[in-house]
Design a protein around this motif. Sequence first.
Motif, PDB file in Angstrom:
ATOM      1  N   VAL A   1       0.827  -1.206   0.000  1.00 37.32           N
ATOM      2  CA  VAL A   1       0.000   0.000   0.000  1.00 37.32           C
ATOM      3  C   VAL A   1       0.856   1.248   0.000  1.00 37.32           C
ATOM      4  O   VAL A   1       0.569   2.209  -0.709  1.00 37.32           O
ATOM      5  CB  VAL A   1      -0.963   0.003   1.221  1.00 37.32           C
ATOM      6  CG1 VAL A   1      -1.727   1.309   1.298  1.00 37.32           C
ATOM      7  CG2 VAL A   1      -1.916  -1.159   1.137  1.00 37.32           C
ATOM      8  N   GLU A   2       1.932   1.252   0.751  1.00 33.49           N
ATOM      9  CA  GLU A   2       2.766   2.449   0.817  1.00 33.49           C
ATOM     10  C   GLU A   2       3.469   2.744  -0.499  1.00 33.49           C
ATOM     11  O   GLU A   2       3.897   3.862  -0.737  1.00 33.49           O
ATOM     12  CB  GLU A   2       3.765   2.349   1.958  1.00 33.49           C
ATOM     13  CG  GLU A   2       4.722   1.185   1.845  1.00 33.49           C
ATOM     14  CD  GLU A   2       5.518   0.938   3.113  1.00 33.49           C
ATOM     15  OE1 GLU A   2       6.695   0.584   2.970  1.00 33.49           O
ATOM     16  OE2 GLU A   2       4.972   1.099   4.207  1.00 33.49           O
TER      17      GLU A   2
ATOM     18  N   ARG B   1      -7.648   2.750   0.463  1.00 34.30           N
ATOM     19  CA  ARG B   1      -6.360   2.667   1.160  1.00 34.30           C
ATOM     20  C   ARG B   1      -6.516   1.903   2.472  1.00 34.30           C
ATOM     21  O   ARG B   1      -5.714   1.032   2.794  1.00 34.30           O
ATOM     22  CB  ARG B   1      -5.801   4.060   1.406  1.00 34.30           C
ATOM     23  CG  ARG B   1      -4.407   4.044   2.021  1.00 34.30           C
ATOM     24  CD  ARG B   1      -3.776   5.402   2.027  1.00 34.30           C
ATOM     25  NE  ARG B   1      -3.522   5.930   0.690  1.00 34.30           N
ATOM     26  CZ  ARG B   1      -2.535   5.537  -0.109  1.00 34.30           C
ATOM     27  NH1 ARG B   1      -1.719   4.603   0.282  1.00 34.30           N
ATOM     28  NH2 ARG B   1      -2.359   6.087  -1.281  1.00 34.30           N
TER      29      ARG B   1
ATOM     30  N   GLU C   1      -4.731  -1.613   3.408  1.00 37.96           N
ATOM     31  CA  GLU C   1      -3.859  -1.682   4.588  1.00 37.96           C
ATOM     32  C   GLU C   1      -4.308  -2.791   5.526  1.00 37.96           C
ATOM     33  O   GLU C   1      -3.484  -3.547   6.056  1.00 37.96           O
ATOM     34  CB  GLU C   1      -3.835  -0.335   5.310  1.00 37.96           C
ATOM     35  CG  GLU C   1      -3.002   0.701   4.608  1.00 37.96           C
ATOM     36  CD  GLU C   1      -3.097   2.079   5.262  1.00 37.96           C
ATOM     37  OE1 GLU C   1      -3.894   2.258   6.208  1.00 37.96           O
ATOM     38  OE2 GLU C   1      -2.357   2.980   4.814  1.00 37.96           O
TER      39      GLU C   1
ATOM     40  N   LYS D   1      -2.245  -6.173   6.586  1.00 34.05           N
ATOM     41  CA  LYS D   1      -1.994  -6.527   7.988  1.00 34.05           C
ATOM     42  C   LYS D   1      -2.540  -7.904   8.323  1.00 34.05           C
ATOM     43  O   LYS D   1      -1.983  -8.605   9.167  1.00 34.05           O
ATOM     44  CB  LYS D   1      -2.597  -5.478   8.921  1.00 34.05           C
ATOM     45  CG  LYS D   1      -1.863  -4.161   8.896  1.00 34.05           C
ATOM     46  CD  LYS D   1      -2.529  -3.140   9.778  1.00 34.05           C
ATOM     47  CE  LYS D   1      -1.844  -1.794   9.634  1.00 34.05           C
ATOM     48  NZ  LYS D   1      -2.570  -0.743  10.356  1.00 34.05           N
TER      49      LYS D   1
END
Length: 173
Positions: A8-9, A20, A24, A28
Amino acid sequence: MPRAPKTVENMSKNLTKTEREYLENAEKATLSGMPIRAFKRTKKDKIAHKEFVRVTELLSAVGKNDAMYEAVINDYCMYLSDIERNRDYREKFEKDIDELDELFLADEITISEKMRMRVKHNDNILACDKQINVLQRKRFEIEKETGFTVASSLRSIPKKKEPEEDPLAEALK
């Protein structure tokens, strides 16, 4: 061959806030949140354990030290240890060949004994080389999958730099 997915980053800034957050959370969910631990066999082997400590420190530095990779990293370290062990065996066989030459020159063994033993040692050297090649291929496959190679780490870098400020907002000033 399709390109590997980005984190994502490293994705474009054009994602909405909900997209987003969803990505994320999905990222995770694939991680355990627990650090990698050394297996017993890795702890017992000095070379493998030394490599394990080095690799886990590197993974921690880039935020990838997660127990989901535990088996792969332990295997990677054991492969390195096995490669070193095979290289040591290979060196021993090469030294033995040199000793055979010295024994022959000192007339302690016959030419037929020397040749028989030399062929046996050469076979052992070739077996060590084959084993080293197999283990190196396995390590390289792990390196490619886990981002240890330059090419794999470059794939996670965004293609173009995002602008610092919005050009439209700057033009309106």
